[in-house]
Scaffold this active site. Structure first.
Site, short mmCIF file in Angstrom:
data_model
loop_
_atom_site.label_atom_id
_atom_site.label_comp_id
_atom_site.label_asym_id
_atom_site.label_seq_id
_atom_site.Cartn_x
_atom_site.Cartn_y
_atom_site.Cartn_z
N HIS A 9 34.64 31.75 55.80
CA HIS A 9 35.10 32.70 56.81
C HIS A 9 34.14 32.94 57.97
O HIS A 9 34.49 33.66 58.89
CB HIS A 9 35.54 34.02 56.16
N HIS A 10 32.99 32.32 57.96
CA HIS A 10 32.07 32.43 59.11
C HIS A 10 32.28 31.29 60.10
O HIS A 10 31.75 31.33 61.21
CB HIS A 10 30.61 32.44 58.65
N ALA A 11 33.06 30.28 59.74
CA ALA A 11 33.32 29.15 60.63
C ALA A 11 34.55 29.45 61.49
O ALA A 11 35.53 30.00 61.02
CB ALA A 11 33.56 27.89 59.83
#
Length: 98
Positions: A9-11
């Protein structure tokens, strides 16, 4: 066979972040919209970290409702991505359910 895990979820579609190399959540939403012909999508993120990658991808998307329950005192502290969160549930370390 080998499988990659999810939860990146950080990409975002433009960049990786943290240990996240590809935007699996954004890709899943794209699949739902193009292959399943669904417009409205809800993302519920219960990871300790803010899901800033996909949040940046859906910043101005009125058809994506984002619920993010995360510790706002830890990585990544992405204030721009925060604007995509419809239901911002901030918790702190040692939060319990009772």
């Amino acid at each position: 066979g080998s499988q990659l895990s999810g939860g990146y979820h950080h990409a975002s579609t433009k960049t990786g972040g943290g240990f996240c190399v590809y935007p699996d959540i954004t890709l899943a939403v794209h699949y739902i919209r193009t292959r399943l012909d669904k417009k409205k999508v809800m993302i519920i993120d219960l990871d300790a970290h803010q899901g800033n990658g996909y949040e940046r991808d859906f910043l101005h998307d009125d058809h994506t409702f984002i619920v993010d329950c995360y510790n706002h005192r830890i990585y990544p502290g992405d204030y721009t991505a925060k604007d995509a969160i419809a239901l911002d549930m901030k918790v702190t370390s040692h939060t319990t359910d009772f």
